[in-house]
Design a protein around this motif. Structure first.
Motif, PDB file in Angstrom:
ATOM      1  N   UNK A 155      10.145  85.516  -4.188  1.00  9.35           N
ATOM      2  CA  UNK A 155      10.409  84.735  -5.400  1.00  9.35           C
ATOM      3  C   UNK A 155      11.191  83.471  -5.055  1.00  9.35           C
ATOM      4  N   UNK A 156      12.187  83.606  -4.209  1.00  6.83           N
ATOM      5  CA  UNK A 156      12.974  82.426  -3.844  1.00  6.83           C
ATOM      6  C   UNK A 156      12.105  81.379  -3.165  1.00  6.83           C
ATOM      7  N   UNK A 157      11.258  81.788  -2.242  1.00  5.90           N
ATOM      8  CA  UNK A 157      10.384  80.835  -1.547  1.00  5.90           C
ATOM      9  C   UNK A 157       9.430  80.166  -2.530  1.00  5.90           C
ATOM     10  N   UNK A 158       8.886  80.941  -3.442  1.00  2.00           N
ATOM     11  CA  UNK A 158       7.979  80.372  -4.453  1.00  2.00           C
ATOM     12  C   UNK A 158       8.721  79.375  -5.341  1.00  2.00           C
ATOM     13  N   UNK A 159       9.966  79.701  -5.713  1.00  2.41           N
ATOM     14  CA  UNK A 159      10.783  78.768  -6.512  1.00  2.41           C
ATOM     15  C   UNK A 159      11.086  77.506  -5.709  1.00  2.41           C
ATOM     16  N   UNK A 160      11.384  77.675  -4.419  1.00  2.00           N
ATOM     17  CA  UNK A 160      11.641  76.520  -3.558  1.00  2.00           C
ATOM     18  C   UNK A 160      10.434  75.583  -3.507  1.00  2.00           C
ATOM     19  N   UNK A 176       2.164  85.717 -11.364  1.00  2.00           N
ATOM     20  CA  UNK A 176       0.766  85.877 -10.938  1.00  2.00           C
ATOM     21  C   UNK A 176       0.680  86.086  -9.427  1.00  2.00           C
ATOM     22  N   UNK A 177       1.449  85.287  -8.676  1.00  2.00           N
ATOM     23  CA  UNK A 177       1.433  85.421  -7.218  1.00  2.00           C
ATOM     24  C   UNK A 177       1.980  86.773  -6.766  1.00  2.00           C
ATOM     25  N   UNK A 178       3.034  87.234  -7.425  1.00  4.68           N
ATOM     26  CA  UNK A 178       3.576  88.559  -7.090  1.00  4.68           C
ATOM     27  C   UNK A 178       2.545  89.652  -7.336  1.00  4.68           C
ATOM     28  N   UNK A 179       1.843  89.556  -8.460  1.00  2.23           N
ATOM     29  CA  UNK A 179       0.813  90.553  -8.770  1.00  2.23           C
ATOM     30  C   UNK A 179      -0.279  90.536  -7.710  1.00  2.23           C
ATOM     31  N   UNK A 180      -0.662  89.351  -7.275  1.00  2.28           N
ATOM     32  CA  UNK A 180      -1.683  89.252  -6.232  1.00  2.28           C
ATOM     33  C   UNK A 180      -1.155  89.761  -4.890  1.00  2.28           C
ATOM     34  N   UNK A 181       0.104  89.459  -4.596  1.00  2.00           N
ATOM     35  CA  UNK A 181       0.720  89.915  -3.348  1.00  2.00           C
ATOM     36  C   UNK A 181       0.745  91.432  -3.277  1.00  2.00           C
ATOM     37  N   UNK A 182       1.007  92.051  -4.411  1.00  2.00           N
ATOM     38  CA  UNK A 182       1.076  93.514  -4.456  1.00  2.00           C
ATOM     39  C   UNK A 182      -0.296  94.172  -4.486  1.00  2.00           C
ATOM     40  N   UNK A 183      -1.327  93.412  -4.857  1.00  2.00           N
ATOM     41  CA  UNK A 183      -2.695  93.940  -4.983  1.00  2.00           C
ATOM     42  C   UNK A 183      -3.449  93.712  -3.678  1.00  2.00           C
ATOM     43  N   UNK A 184      -3.548  94.746  -2.866  1.00  2.40           N
ATOM     44  CA  UNK A 184      -4.208  94.611  -1.566  1.00  2.40           C
ATOM     45  C   UNK A 184      -5.717  94.376  -1.700  1.00  2.40           C
ATOM     46  N   UNK A 216      -6.455  79.201  -5.534  1.00  2.00           N
ATOM     47  CA  UNK A 216      -6.621  78.473  -6.794  1.00  2.00           C
ATOM     48  C   UNK A 216      -5.257  78.191  -7.445  1.00  2.00           C
ATOM     49  N   UNK A 217      -4.374  79.170  -7.424  1.00  2.00           N
ATOM     50  CA  UNK A 217      -3.027  78.976  -7.990  1.00  2.00           C
ATOM     51  C   UNK A 217      -2.289  77.899  -7.202  1.00  2.00           C
ATOM     52  N   UNK A 218      -2.382  77.971  -5.882  1.00  2.00           N
ATOM     53  CA  UNK A 218      -1.704  76.985  -5.033  1.00  2.00           C
ATOM     54  C   UNK A 218      -2.255  75.585  -5.270  1.00  2.00           C
ATOM     55  N   UNK A 219      -3.569  75.450  -5.346  1.00  2.00           N
ATOM     56  CA  UNK A 219      -4.162  74.126  -5.549  1.00  2.00           C
ATOM     57  C   UNK A 219      -3.863  73.570  -6.938  1.00  2.00           C
ATOM     58  N   UNK A 220      -3.808  74.422  -7.943  1.00  5.26           N
ATOM     59  CA  UNK A 220      -3.394  73.965  -9.276  1.00  5.26           C
ATOM     60  C   UNK A 220      -1.969  73.416  -9.219  1.00  5.26           C
ATOM     61  N   UNK A 221      -1.119  74.099  -8.468  1.00  4.02           N
ATOM     62  CA  UNK A 221       0.266  73.655  -8.347  1.00  4.02           C
ATOM     63  C   UNK A 221       0.350  72.334  -7.577  1.00  4.02           C
ATOM     64  N   UNK A 222      -0.452  72.198  -6.528  1.00  3.39           N
ATOM     65  CA  UNK A 222      -0.483  70.938  -5.775  1.00  3.39           C
ATOM     66  C   UNK A 222      -0.879  69.788  -6.705  1.00  3.39           C
ATOM     67  N   UNK A 223      -1.884  70.003  -7.537  1.00  2.00           N
ATOM     68  CA  UNK A 223      -2.320  68.959  -8.470  1.00  2.00           C
ATOM     69  C   UNK A 223      -1.204  68.599  -9.447  1.00  2.00           C
TER      70      UNK A 223
END
Length: 146
Positions: free
Chosen positions: A58-63, A73-81, A90-97
């Protein structure tokens, strides 16, 4: 500490080890990013290795500037193998935009203020194009006056 389970630490220790304040740890628990902590017999919150790993995530994502919703959403994906990396990308690229849009807005504000500052004499006289612009325009900071 009496009632302290082996391998578990207090909120203060968790804060120190992760760089996330105790206040933010409690907040992350309240919004569901971090599961409710196990309580020691004394009633104090205790945290294990998995909690620390989540807090560091969470801290890294906030950073990186992700919103709390995106972090969830990222945590849910991280936990879902069984996740698809395409979902994460897609989440990362949306954030980059969004970051690039914000950078463009900030560059526009900096340009406007720089132009106004260049037009300001910065002397003992009261005339100031910066104050004039702020007083006249509800959208001050987005574009210089023609």
């Amino acid at each position: 500490m009496k009632g302290h389970e082996p391998g578990r630490i207090t909120i203060g220790e968790a804060a120190r080890l992760t760089g996330v304040s105790a206040k933010m740890i409690r907040y992350y628990e309240s919004i569901g990013l971090l599961p409710a902590p196990i309580r020691a017999e004394s009633g104090y919150r205790t945290y294990g290795a998995a909690d620390l790993h989540t807090l560091r995530f969470v801290r890294r994502a906030r950073d990186l500037g992700f919103s709390m919703e995106a972090i969830g959403d990222l945590l849910a994906l991280w936990r879902d193998r069984s996740r698809s990396s395409a979902q994460v990308k897609a989440i990362a690229l949306d954030h980059v935009a969004a970051l690039r849009r914000r950078i463009a807005e900030l560059e526009g504000m900096a340009g406007t203020l720089s132009d106004l500052a260049e037009r300001c004499c910065g002397d003992e006289r009261p005339d100031c194009p910066i104050l004039d612009d702020l007083a006249e325009r509800p959208d001050a900071g987005t574009s210089p006056r023609p």
